[in-house]
Write a protein that holds these residues in place. Structure first.
Motif: not given
Ligand SMILES: Nc1ncnc2c1ncn2[C@@H]1O[C@H](COP(=O)(O)OP(=O)(O)OP(=O)(O)O)[C@@H](O)[C@H]1O
Ligand SMILES: [Mg+2]
Lengths: 315, 253
Positions: B61-76, B161-169
């Motif tokens: 769940g956390v992997l999905v939250a991080i990988f999908v979540g951190t690109s949600l707005v950025y990707k758009e 990428i930066l986002g995912a690192i920070i959320v993971f921390c």
């Protein structure tokens, strides 16, 4: 009321470690309701910047923009607006049908309205055959048609189109031109940017020319060209030698092509005199063409005149 | 209505994305494979199956939250799909909220599928299921909502990428906030200690959401504690969401 009104609209892009550029410099412009307005400028002139400010994608550094009297930063103003971006991108995993449905929902249309809308727009933009394919596989022309359809969702009175014809083949360009004219017939206001002058010349009521973020000219196509005398090309047959001699004196150019003769006359009045002369001399007028000063020539001159002035960098 | 339209699309996008199924497959492998790989000895089977299942639900769940979540707005922003959306008559916060709700629905689906299939597995193995098992899964979901809200905030501020690192921390520290509090004596009176104390109070304590050992042993949990954890999770998520909306509000697109 004006459909678009901007006053002293200015945008300076600045960011960390980037040099600030003044991309739009005190633009004051008005577009009347019901007209087709062409917004001309070379690459980097600031056309897209202006359009993004009108669609509230950007925040102006200073100045304001109004759509039908509503500040362009309000949600109400966006209700009146349909926007086609320079390169329209839509969700690749959706089909055209789903895409239009999605935008219909964002505009608050009910489900039966959205169905009606799909019927109307898929017909108008010829989307029926591709209704259920994912956008992922679509060509530029198909995407542009979907973009146009999206701009028309909710039937807004103002269309803002950023280079609607770029990247399209001649048939595609013509389709878009016809669509624009059709929207004008439905009393919509159309504001579109372009650097293809031929497209602008053919359909616009008025044009504005943007050079390095500044509006250098704005007006009706014919008045902008007004200073340059129209020429008229007259093609005749069967005139007598003395008529020919008189006409040659009046004309700026004379050519003989097989059985016809071509005279280029410097003004409309001169052309009228010449026609009377041909007819009284027993000759026949075969063809008559007005030769207009081309917007393109004008554009190039304007461009050259303003390019000499260096761009206003922000100190 | 507009929020739901955006949410629905976000949901559809994720569900039509293959990555989700790859992650689910890995989750299934780790739950069902644990026994096959001989990690579990006879006798302690059921407890450990429950424990491993909940751990996988949390991790995937956390992997999905991080990988999908951190690109949600950025990707758009990156793909410019935002242009035609933000120019519609909607508030920008509605977009942010819609993205959040959409991903929350995906996570709800993912946790539900994993919880139910692991529950069936436990029954097939002949174990018994208590309500606390489902409660534990629900609190994991609440934790995912919190992590998603933080991921969304970063998505409107930085690259994925930066986002995912920070959320993971945040995720790692969030599970170990105790270390900020119980410092060795040599930190006494230093500036570092004050900073770490601030961190202790600011970083959400994610171990609050962890009922794994209770679930494995079938121990009941005080309902008041659950209510408190819910309020705790919702408040943190709301604050992150508000910050995300504020960050997105004035952004040049
Ligand atoms: N996000 C940005 N950050 C910094 N500078 C920008 C940004 N977007 C545009 N610019 C600059 O603003 C100026 C105007 O750009 P704009 O995109 O408005 O031009 P345009 O007239 O639309 O050009 P084109 O015909 O190529 O589309 C350019 O000099 C460009 O480099
Ligand atoms: Mg442009």
């Amino acid at each position: 009321m004006n459909a678009i009104e901007t006053s002293q609209l200015t945008k300076i892009y600045s960011g960390l470690g980037k040099k600030a550029t003044r991309s739009l410099d005190h633009l004051s412009l008005s577009v009347q309701e019901g007209e087709i307005f062409g917004f001309l400028g070379r690459n980097g002139a600031g056309k897209t910047t202006t359009i993004k400010l009108l669609c509230s994608l950007l925040k102006p550094t200073s100045g304001e923009a109004f759509l039908f009297g509503q500040n362009a930063r309000t949600r109400e103003s966006r209700r009146l607006l349909g926007y086609l971006p320079e390169q329209p991108y839509f969700y690749e995993f959706l089909t055209p049908r789903e895409t239009l449905d999605f935008y219909g929902k964002l505009r608050g249309l009910g489900s039966s309205e959205r169905t009606r809308q799909w019927e109307r727009l898929s017909e108008l933009l010829d989307l029926k055959d591709i209704a259920h394919q994912r956008i992922k596989s679509f060509s530029k022309g198909m995407r542009q048609r979907i973009g146009f359809a999206v701009a028309l969702v909710g039937d807004p009175p103002l269309l803002i189109l950023d280079e609607p014809m770029s990247g399209l083949d001649p048939v595609g360009r013509r389709t878009i031109r016809e669509l624009i004219l059709r929207c004008r017939d439905e009393k919509k206001t159309i504001f579109f940017s372009s650097h293809v002058l031929a497209d602008v010349e053919l359909i616009c009521d008025r044009v504005g020319i943007l050079v390095r973020g500044q509006l250098t000219q704005c007006g009706r196509v014919d008045t902008l060209l007004g200073g340059h005398v129209d020429q008229v090309e007259l093609v005749v047959r069967g005139i007598r030698a003395e008529t020919q001699a008189t006409l040659r004196e009046q004309a700026e150019q004379h050519r003989i092509l097989e059985d016809v003769e071509v005279f280029v006359l410097g003004s409309r009045a001169a052309a009228n005199d010449a026609i009377r002369l041909v007819q009284s001399g027993g000759g026949e007028v075969v063809e008559l063409h007005p030769i207009k000063a081309r917007l393109e020539d004008y554009f190039m001159r304007e461009q050259a005149r303003h390019e000499e002035v260096p761009r206003g960098d922000v100190a | 209505m507009r929020v739901l339209a955006i949410a629905h699309n976000t949901f559809r996008e994720s569900v039509r994305d293959k990555v989700l199924y790859v992650l689910l497959l890995f989750a299934a492998l780790s739950i069902f494979g644990a026994k096959a790989l001989g990690w579990i000895s006879v006798g302690q089977d059921i407890k450990i199956v429950k424990d491993i299942s909940l751990a996988s639900i949390s991790l995937f769940g956390v992997l999905v939250a991080i990988f999908v979540g951190t690109s949600l707005v950025y990707k758009e922003m990156d793909k410019r799909t935002l242009y035609t959306i933000i120019s519609q008559p909607l508030h920008r916060y509605e977009f942010v909220l819609g993205k959040y709700v959409g991903l929350a629905a995906v996570l709800a689906l993912v946790t539900a599928v994993m919880t139910l299939s692991s529950a069936c597995y436990v029954l097939v193995l002949g174990g018994s299921l208590e309500a606390v098992y489902f409660l534990a899964a629900f609190l994991i979901f609440m934790k995912l909502l919190l992590v998603t809200a933080f991921a969304l905030l970063l998505s409107s501020l930085s690259s994925p990428i930066l986002g995912a690192i920070i959320v993971f921390c945040l995720y790692l520290f969030g599970h170990a906030t105790g270390v900020f509090k119980d410092l060795p004596p040599q930190f006494e009176g230093t500036f570092a200690k004050q900073m770490l104390e601030v961190a202790y109070y600011v970083i959400p304590n994610l171990s609050n959401f962890d009922l794994r050992s209770e679930a494995a042993n079938g121990v009941a949990v005080n309902p008041l504690f659950v209510v408190w954890v819910l309020i705790y999770g919702v408040s943190y998520s709301a604050v992150f969401l508000l910050l995300a909306a504020a960050a997105f509000q004035e952004k040049d697109l």
